[in-house]
Write a protein that holds these residues in place. Structure first.
Motif: not given
Length: 319
Positions: A25-38
């Motif tokens: 996902f993004q936080l209203h910037t072009s940078q990408l973030f993530a968390i584990n689907v589980f």
């Protein structure tokens, strides 16, 4: 949006194969973030929020999702970025950590990616101790490698909800508590916050703590002791390990330990914020002795007391 997670229950087969899936996902910037689907229950468009006067500044309100009131955390603000005022393109990721449900307000939710833990690396050392990352990885998009920052959600939550390390008096076994002094436990977790929670709790018993930030570091330490002719059970009372970590996850770590006759009888507790029946199934499959849905100070104490009783009585059990 919720359909992106429709098959999440089928993905539990990845656990134990040193694989994971990340929600990008993004936080209203072009940078990408993530968390584990589980850890994700659902993704929905940002609903109307009810404000909570006097709440933590990182909580932007409460969402009513099918009759349940769920606190919503502004993830962008929580990790030190400037608050974003335009919410029209925002979504919320509803998660379950440590037996509690909360949502994180984010920007665009991209997709789910399937990776191996070999693709996941610890954060660079130069980012300092105050970062909100447990790991980083790279994704190739349109021929360009993009950096993905994996959020340390436990640290975010710990700064909003103070964790209580107080041990209930009726939990302590006064007949054995003095035997903890001088004994050590090994804590394996990529979250510094999670390690601190265990360390601060068990430190009250007089236990010394050895820390490792991923499964591979822990395995190398144990092998080093074995190669030196040491008995791992003389070095540590037991090991607590997280499930998901870069380099090597807790299931793979346990599997490797159980298949090395020099340390196969090490007492291991899986201590994870991941919830669900698949965890208990994986505990039995790889041979952990205990499963703890962290963070529960009294249960941590009960587990180490049970293990100490086994040692004092000269017995050993596996769940």
């Amino acid at each position: 949006m919720a359909t992106i997670l429709d098959s999440v229950d089928q993905r539990t087969q990845l656990v134990g194969e040193n694989r994971l899936e990340l929600l990008i996902f993004q936080l209203h910037t072009s940078q990408l973030f993530a968390i584990n689907v589980f850890k994700v229950k659902e993704v929905v468009k940002l609903p109307k929020l009810n404000l909570l006067p006097g709440s933590h500044p990182n909580i932007c309100g409460v969402a009513n999702i099918r009759g349940s009131s769920i606190p919503v955390i502004d993830l962008r603000q929580a990790i030190g970025m400037r608050h974003f005022d335009d919410d029209k393109d925002s979504n919320i990721i509803i998660t379950e950590y440590n037996r509690s449900v909360q949502a994180f307000m984010v920007g665009q939710v991209m997709n789910i990616v399937n990776l191996t833990w070999a693709d996941i690396q610890p954060p660079p050392k130069h980012v300092g101790r105050n970062n909100y990352l447990t790991a980083i990885t790279k994704l190739n998009r349109d021929g360009v490698d993009r950096l993905v920052s994996i959020i340390d959600v436990e640290k975010v939550l710990a700064e909003i909800i103070d964790y209580d390390i107080q041990i209930s008096e009726d939990v302590l076994d006064t007949t054995i508590v003095n035997h903890f002094h001088g004994r050590k436990v090994l804590i394996v977790d990529d979250s510094s916050t999670a390690r601190a929670q265990i360390r601060d709790t068990l430190g009250q018993l007089g236990l010394d703590v050895i820390e490792a930030s991923d499964g591979l570091k822990a395995l190398n330490l144990l092998k080093e002791w074995c190669n030196e002719g040491k008995n791992v059970n003389d070095e540590i009372l037991m090991m607590f390990t997280d499930a998901e970590m870069p380099e090597m996850d807790g299931y793979k770590l346990t599997h490797e330990i159980r298949n090395d006759p020099r340390m196969s009888d090490l007492h291991i507790a899986l201590n994870t914020s991941l919830s669900g029946s698949f965890n208990e199934a994986m505990v039995k499959k790889v041979g952990c002795n205990r499963f703890i849905s962290k963070f529960q100070p009294d249960l941590l104490v009960q587990v180490v007391q049970d293990r100490l009783r086994e040692v004092l009585e000269g017995t050993s059990t596996t769940a």
